[in-house]
Design a protein around this motif. Sequence first.
Motif, PDB file in Angstrom:
ATOM      1  N   ALA A  13       0.834  -1.212   0.000  1.00 10.13           N
ATOM      2  CA  ALA A  13       0.000   0.000   0.000  1.00 10.13           C
ATOM      3  C   ALA A  13       0.865   1.257   0.000  1.00 10.13           C
ATOM      4  N   GLN A  14       1.927   1.240   0.784  1.00 15.45           N
ATOM      5  CA  GLN A  14       2.833   2.384   0.827  1.00 15.45           C
ATOM      6  C   GLN A  14       3.528   2.577  -0.518  1.00 15.45           C
ATOM      7  N   ALA A  15       3.956   1.471  -1.109  1.00 13.80           N
ATOM      8  CA  ALA A  15       4.619   1.555  -2.413  1.00 13.80           C
ATOM      9  C   ALA A  15       3.679   2.137  -3.465  1.00 13.80           C
ATOM     10  N   ALA A  16       2.432   1.668  -3.452  1.00 15.12           N
ATOM     11  CA  ALA A  16       1.451   2.171  -4.412  1.00 15.12           C
ATOM     12  C   ALA A  16       1.184   3.657  -4.198  1.00 15.12           C
ATOM     13  N   ALA A  17       1.056   4.056  -2.936  1.00 11.12           N
ATOM     14  CA  ALA A  17       0.798   5.466  -2.621  1.00 11.12           C
ATOM     15  C   ALA A  17       1.972   6.342  -3.049  1.00 11.12           C
ATOM     16  N   ALA A  18       3.190   5.880  -2.786  1.00 14.64           N
ATOM     17  CA  ALA A  18       4.381   6.647  -3.154  1.00 14.64           C
ATOM     18  C   ALA A  18       4.488   6.793  -4.667  1.00 14.64           C
ATOM     19  N   PHE A  19       4.272   5.699  -5.361  1.00 17.49           N
ATOM     20  CA  PHE A  19       4.386   5.755  -6.826  1.00 17.49           C
ATOM     21  C   PHE A  19       3.309   6.652  -7.416  1.00 17.49           C
ATOM     22  N   LEU A  20       2.066   6.530  -6.925  1.00 18.84           N
ATOM     23  CA  LEU A  20       0.967   7.327  -7.466  1.00 18.84           C
ATOM     24  C   LEU A  20       1.187   8.818  -7.206  1.00 18.84           C
ATOM     25  N   LEU A  21       1.581   9.153  -5.983  1.00 21.39           N
ATOM     26  CA  LEU A  21       1.841  10.560  -5.659  1.00 21.39           C
ATOM     27  C   LEU A  21       2.954  11.119  -6.533  1.00 21.39           C
ATOM     28  N   ALA A  22       4.036  10.354  -6.678  1.00 21.97           N
ATOM     29  CA  ALA A  22       5.160  10.800  -7.498  1.00 21.97           C
ATOM     30  C   ALA A  22       4.750  10.903  -8.964  1.00 21.97           C
ATOM     31  N   TYR A  23       3.968   9.952  -9.428  1.00 20.35           N
ATOM     32  CA  TYR A  23       3.502   9.984 -10.816  1.00 20.35           C
ATOM     33  C   TYR A  23       2.684  11.244 -11.087  1.00 20.35           C
ATOM     34  N   LEU A  24       1.776  11.581 -10.170  1.00 20.19           N
ATOM     35  CA  LEU A  24       0.929  12.759 -10.360  1.00 20.19           C
ATOM     36  C   LEU A  24       1.754  14.046 -10.333  1.00 20.19           C
ATOM     37  N   LEU A  25       2.750  14.108  -9.445  1.00 20.82           N
ATOM     38  CA  LEU A  25       3.634  15.276  -9.426  1.00 20.82           C
ATOM     39  C   LEU A  25       4.421  15.367 -10.733  1.00 20.82           C
ATOM     40  N   GLY A  26       4.954  14.234 -11.162  1.00 17.96           N
ATOM     41  CA  GLY A  26       5.723  14.211 -12.400  1.00 17.96           C
ATOM     42  C   GLY A  26       4.899  14.542 -13.624  1.00 17.96           C
ATOM     43  N   SER A  27       3.588  14.302 -13.533  1.00 21.54           N
ATOM     44  CA  SER A  27       2.705  14.535 -14.677  1.00 21.54           C
ATOM     45  C   SER A  27       2.406  16.005 -14.923  1.00 21.54           C
ATOM     46  N   ILE A  28       2.721  16.891 -13.971  1.00 22.85           N
ATOM     47  CA  ILE A  28       2.403  18.304 -14.158  1.00 22.85           C
ATOM     48  C   ILE A  28       3.213  18.846 -15.339  1.00 22.85           C
ATOM     49  N   PRO A  29       2.556  19.262 -16.425  1.00 21.68           N
ATOM     50  CA  PRO A  29       3.280  19.695 -17.643  1.00 21.68           C
ATOM     51  C   PRO A  29       3.626  21.182 -17.584  1.00 21.68           C
ATOM     52  N   PHE A  30       4.662  21.505 -16.838  1.00 21.19           N
ATOM     53  CA  PHE A  30       4.998  22.909 -16.627  1.00 21.19           C
ATOM     54  C   PHE A  30       5.292  23.647 -17.926  1.00 21.19           C
ATOM     55  N   GLY A  31       5.950  22.988 -18.864  1.00 26.48           N
ATOM     56  CA  GLY A  31       6.246  23.645 -20.131  1.00 26.48           C
ATOM     57  C   GLY A  31       4.988  24.074 -20.858  1.00 26.48           C
ATOM     58  N   VAL A  32       3.999  23.191 -20.901  1.00 25.68           N
ATOM     59  CA  VAL A  32       2.730  23.500 -21.560  1.00 25.68           C
ATOM     60  C   VAL A  32       2.001  24.613 -20.821  1.00 25.68           C
ATOM     61  N   LEU A  33       1.980  24.526 -19.487  1.00 30.44           N
ATOM     62  CA  LEU A  33       1.277  25.523 -18.683  1.00 30.44           C
ATOM     63  C   LEU A  33       1.919  26.908 -18.826  1.00 30.44           C
ATOM     64  N   LEU A  34       3.246  26.967 -18.803  1.00 34.07           N
ATOM     65  CA  LEU A  34       3.933  28.257 -18.883  1.00 34.07           C
ATOM     66  C   LEU A  34       3.775  28.897 -20.255  1.00 34.07           C
ATOM     67  N   THR A  35       3.939  28.115 -21.307  1.00 33.92           N
ATOM     68  CA  THR A  35       3.806  28.687 -22.654  1.00 33.92           C
ATOM     69  C   THR A  35       2.375  29.141 -22.913  1.00 33.92           C
ATOM     70  N   ARG A  36       1.418  28.427 -22.354  1.00 34.55           N
ATOM     71  CA  ARG A  36       0.022  28.846 -22.504  1.00 34.55           C
ATOM     72  C   ARG A  36      -0.240  30.136 -21.739  1.00 34.55           C
ATOM     73  N   ALA A  37       0.289  30.198 -20.507  1.00 31.55           N
ATOM     74  CA  ALA A  37       0.078  31.390 -19.680  1.00 31.55           C
ATOM     75  C   ALA A  37       0.728  32.634 -20.299  1.00 31.55           C
ATOM     76  N   LEU A  38       1.834  32.434 -21.015  1.00 28.81           N
ATOM     77  CA  LEU A  38       2.552  33.555 -21.628  1.00 28.81           C
ATOM     78  C   LEU A  38       2.130  33.812 -23.069  1.00 28.81           C
ATOM     79  N   ASN A  39       1.059  33.127 -23.497  1.00 28.21           N
ATOM     80  CA  ASN A  39       0.540  33.285 -24.862  1.00 28.21           C
ATOM     81  C   ASN A  39       1.591  32.997 -25.930  1.00 28.21           C
ATOM     82  N   LEU A  40       2.374  31.950 -25.691  1.00 26.99           N
ATOM     83  CA  LEU A  40       3.405  31.558 -26.647  1.00 26.99           C
ATOM     84  C   LEU A  40       2.930  30.463 -27.592  1.00 26.99           C
ATOM     85  N   GLY A  41       1.680  30.047 -27.442  1.00 28.98           N
ATOM     86  CA  GLY A  41       1.139  29.000 -28.295  1.00 28.98           C
ATOM     87  C   GLY A  41       1.096  27.651 -27.600  1.00 28.98           C
TER      88      GLY A  41
END
Length: 208
Positions: A13-41
């Motif tokens: 259960a701990q392993a699953a929780a750790a992997f899922l939490l890390a996966y969700l953090l890793g999934s945040i697409p900062f490049g997409v979010l920043l370029t969208r916020a700055l109107n770069l396309g």
Amino acid sequence: MAANPGPEALGAAQAAAAFLLAYLLGSIPFGVLLTRALNLGDLRKIGSGNIGATNVLRTGHKGAAAATLLLDALKGAAAVWICGAFWGPQAAALAAFGSLVGHCWPVWLNFRGGKGAATFLGATLGLAPWAGLAACAIWLIMAAIFRISSLSALAAAAATPFVAAGLGASRTVLWATAAMALLTILRHHANIRRLLKGEEPRIGARKS
């Protein structure tokens, strides 16, 4: 009386929780979010279509590229630190790999993500700081000499498990860095083909 499993024992259960939490953090697409916020396309329709800092740089916005690099690295380190604090060193190692998987196959982008170089470096820094610093140094040196981001990432990834072993890292850290290095290298398969053909673009070049 059952033996004490020790501080590195990790339940399913701990392993699953750790992997899922890390996966969700890793999934945040900062490049997409920043370029969208700055109107770069839409970053996925620019250059290589990759969501990482190298492709953000092709928009011409160096600040956005630097921020993407930092945030993509930070999400890997944060996953390691959070899971390690809650569940110990095995969870931290699993989180390092999970954050990289999340970046490469983010649930928010229909599992079409990046190649993981920055997240690999950040997760390694969180997991084994000296090995992570060495990986960053290798990336910087290779980038300064050859000006090719993918070559720098491949060199850093390939060297990291050996550096970690030379620094006396635990077996848990060794398997984590080896797994992350392998995944990072596999995600660069198209870059490897272009490198062999001498067709890989240099840092900052706009790719049509």
